[in-house]
Design an enzyme around this catalytic site. Structure first.
Site, PDB file in Angstrom:
ATOM      1  N   ILE A  74       0.906  -1.174   0.062  1.00 14.00           N
ATOM      2  CA  ILE A  74       0.067   0.038   0.072  1.00 14.00           C
ATOM      3  C   ILE A  74       0.921   1.000  -0.045  1.00 14.00           C
ATOM      4  O   ILE A  74       1.846   1.157   0.787  1.00 14.00           O
ATOM      5  CB  ILE A  74      -0.918   0.056   1.339  1.00 14.00           C
ATOM      6  CG1 ILE A  74      -1.924   1.081   1.038  1.00 14.00           C
ATOM      7  CG2 ILE A  74      -0.230  -0.236   2.632  1.00 14.00           C
ATOM      8  CD1 ILE A  74      -2.705   1.075   2.345  1.00 14.00           C
ATOM      9  N   SER A  75       0.690   2.107  -0.838  1.00 15.08           N
ATOM     10  CA  SER A  75       1.650   3.286  -1.148  1.00 15.08           C
ATOM     11  C   SER A  75       1.452   4.049   0.225  1.00 15.08           C
ATOM     12  O   SER A  75       0.653   4.020   1.099  1.00 15.08           O
ATOM     13  CB  SER A  75       1.109   4.204  -2.134  1.00 15.08           C
ATOM     14  OG  SER A  75       1.015   3.474  -3.342  1.00 15.08           O
TER      15      SER A  75
END
Ligand code: SAH
Length: 226
Positions: A74-75
């Site tokens: 997940i960024s």
């Protein structure tokens, strides 16, 4: 644009996922240059801890990327904020295509901003999990399991396109599906060095490119897996 999500009881959170902890992340994003209040508000509203495994929930409001399985991440919130800000700057997009659904968090941020979101993911299991999260949050996000390097031609062109995995060069199928006046944000480069690029297509189809920041993303890969 207004936030349009219904928070479920489990989304309100306690302790390490409390509103106070979330507000600290917003303070940090402000300190690191994020200015768009709409974006900060979306990040304050969307419960990031529901987009990671329970084992990582206590770290969900740190400004860091986290593993989501299958070697993907997940960024980092700052990157999500920067890309979202770049899509909204000097533009009023309505329909946005995301390539690389992953956890679904970036798509949820765009939906919370009132955009109509279309997202494509090549790993079936990640997409199924993301879809459950969209349902839990009552978010109407259209998604498909495919190699996103072809975009979503039947539903294009899009006012905005966001690519959340890095390719060595811009993907022409995606720039083709960008509407005149539209904005595309994508990391471009190899494993060693990538740049976050913003492309603006003018009314005549001429593309202007801006380099926003150095970034680190997982690679944009070909084909699909279950
Ligand atoms: N936007 C995501 C970031 C996930 S990381 C989030 O908010 O969590 C990037 C994702 O891009 C991974 O899930 C990876 O499987 C996906 N991806 C890589 N190449 C792809 C391709 N060609 N088509 C669609 N998705 C791709």
């Amino acid at each position: 644009m207004t936030a349009r999500i219904r928070l479920q009881p489990e989304a309100i959170g306690m302790g390490m996922t409390s509103q106070r902890v979330r507000d600290r992340l917003i303070d940090r994003l402000r300190e690191t240059g994020i200015r768009d209040e709409r974006v900060l508000n979306a990040i304050r509203t969307v419960p990031r801890h529901l987009f990671v495994d329970e084992a990582f929930a206590t770290r969900a409001y740190e400004d860091t990327a986290l593993p989501i399985g299958h070697g993907q991440t997940i960024s980092q919130p700052w990157v999500v904020a920067k890309m979202t800000e770049a899509l909204l700057q000097d533009a009023q997009p309505k329909r946005v295509l995301e390539v690389g659904t992953g956890s679904g968090y970036q798509a949820a941020i765009l939906a919370a901003l009132g955009l109509e979101v279309f997202t494509v993911e090549r790993i079936g299991e990640l997409l199924r999990t993301a879809r459950k999260r969209f349902r839990t949050l009552g978010m109407n996000i259209r998604s498909k399991h495919d190699d996103g390097r072809i975009g979503w031609p039947e539903l294009g062109p899009f006012d905005a396109i966001i690519v959340t995995a890095a390719a060595p060069a811009l993907v022409s199928a995606l720039t083709d599906q960008l509407a005149p006046g539209g904005t595309l944000v994508a990391p471009v480069g190899g494993a060693a060095s990538q740049s976050l690029l913003r492309l603006r297509k003018d009314a005549d189809g001429v593309i202007e490119e801006t380099n926003l920041a150095p970034v680190v993303f997982v690679p944009l890969l070909s084909g699909m897996i279950d």
